[in-house]
Design a protein around this motif. Structure first.
Motif, mmCIF file in Angstrom:
data_model
loop_
_atom_site.group_PDB
_atom_site.id
_atom_site.type_symbol
_atom_site.label_atom_id
_atom_site.label_comp_id
_atom_site.label_asym_id
_atom_site.label_seq_id
_atom_site.Cartn_x
_atom_site.Cartn_y
_atom_site.Cartn_z
ATOM 1 N N ARG A 58 0.826 -1.211 0.000
ATOM 2 C CA ARG A 58 0.000 0.000 0.000
ATOM 3 C C ARG A 58 0.857 1.257 0.000
ATOM 4 N NH1 ARG A 58 -5.105 0.598 1.477
ATOM 5 N NH2 ARG A 58 -4.587 2.318 2.887
ATOM 6 N N ALA A 90 -3.782 -1.019 -10.815
ATOM 7 C CA ALA A 90 -4.755 -0.433 -9.892
ATOM 8 C C ALA A 90 -4.092 -0.064 -8.563
ATOM 9 C CB ALA A 90 -5.911 -1.407 -9.665
ATOM 10 N N ALA A 91 -3.215 -0.944 -8.069
ATOM 11 C CA ALA A 91 -2.519 -0.667 -6.815
ATOM 12 C C ALA A 91 -1.576 0.519 -6.961
ATOM 13 C CB ALA A 91 -1.744 -1.906 -6.364
ATOM 14 N N ALA A 94 -3.677 3.727 -7.015
ATOM 15 C CA ALA A 94 -4.218 3.993 -5.678
ATOM 16 C C ALA A 94 -3.125 4.522 -4.747
ATOM 17 C CB ALA A 94 -4.838 2.722 -5.106
ATOM 18 N N ARG A 97 -2.086 8.198 -5.609
ATOM 19 C CA ARG A 97 -3.029 9.205 -5.127
ATOM 20 C C ARG A 97 -3.083 9.250 -3.606
ATOM 21 N NH1 ARG A 97 -7.570 7.903 -9.822
ATOM 22 N NH2 ARG A 97 -6.556 9.182 -11.434
ATOM 23 N N ARG A 98 -2.915 8.111 -2.968
ATOM 24 C CA ARG A 98 -2.925 8.077 -1.499
ATOM 25 C C ARG A 98 -1.759 8.899 -0.945
ATOM 26 N NH1 ARG A 98 -2.259 2.970 -1.017
ATOM 27 N NH2 ARG A 98 -4.457 2.488 -1.317
#
Length: 236
Positions: A58, A90-91, A94, A97-98
């Motif tokens: 993440r 996709a990860a 994400a 942007r996170r």
């Protein structure tokens, strides 16, 4: 990942550290201690039950992770539209942007594949002072995913500007980058793409392609400009 916050010098960077016990503190000689990431007993129990995280992570890996120093492998074109690569894309988006970043590479999420993402929202450009936007030749860029990118220099003149990276949190240094580059490769649908970029976007692309080749901005920096972004706070 090229980190905007260090370039603008606005918000504080989040410091990265290893995950130790709930009350762990690291001291590097006399003076103020450097706190390591704290975790409650409940969080530690959850981590124990889940086991260690698996790629794609993440959050970006920190310098010291072997994956950041390996040359990433090319993605077979016939696998671009497959579930594994699409999950990675996709990860990547994400996590980009996170972190409120402008660029991110797959190795930073622990996946040694030649995939990167770039996105420069208009709000980020407008948040900079006009003189900085002009000096850095900043323009907004919609989300672009590049697979197996190949970079070619279009303008060999260089510009020296500060850079930082989420994989080397809390530090920045001046780096010379070419003014304009061309990148070719595949997009997330497996379609061929060709992108000519100049100014700040060219810098982002060069920074991210370096990640795919196992290089960090600290390998190219002017070591005399290397600084801790929180050095003034440590004097308080």
């Amino acid at each position: 990942m090229l980190r905007l916050r260090a370039l603008s010098g606005l918000p504080r960077l989040l410091s990265g550290a290893s995950c130790l016990g709930a009350a762990s503190v690291l001291r590097l000689g006399p003076g103020r201690p450097y706190s390591v990431k704290r975790r409650s007993y409940w969080q530690a129990l959850q981590r124990w039950l889940r086991g260690p995280p698996t790629p794609p992570f993440r959050r970006p890996c920190l310098v010291g992770a072997p994956v950041l120093r390996a040359v990433a492998a090319a993605v077979p074109p016939e696998q671009v539209r497959g579930p594994e690569v699409q999950r990675l894309v996709a990860a990547l988006v994400a996590a980009l942007r996170r972190a409120d970043a402008v660029g991110l590479s797959a190795p930073q999420l622990g996946v040694p594949l030649r995939v990167l993402a770039v996105e420069v929202p208009e709000r980020i450009v407008q948040a900079q002072a006009p003189r900085l936007r002009l000096a850095r030749d900043m323009t907004a860029v919609p989300l672009r995913v590049l697979i197996n990118p190949r970079l070619r220099v279009l303008d060999s003149r260089t510009v020296v500007l500060p850079e930082a990276c989420h994989s080397v949190p809390g530090f920045s240094a001046c780096v010379a980058r070419h003014r304009a580059v061309e990148v070719t490769g595949l997009d997330e649908r497996g379609e061929p793409v060709r992108w000519e970029a100049s100014g700040w976007v060219a810098r982002i692309l060069q920074h991210e392609v370096d990640h795919l080749n196992g290089q960090l901005f600290i390998d190219r920096m002017d070591s005399r400009t290397f600084q801790n972004l929180h050095w003034m706070e440590e004097l308080e």
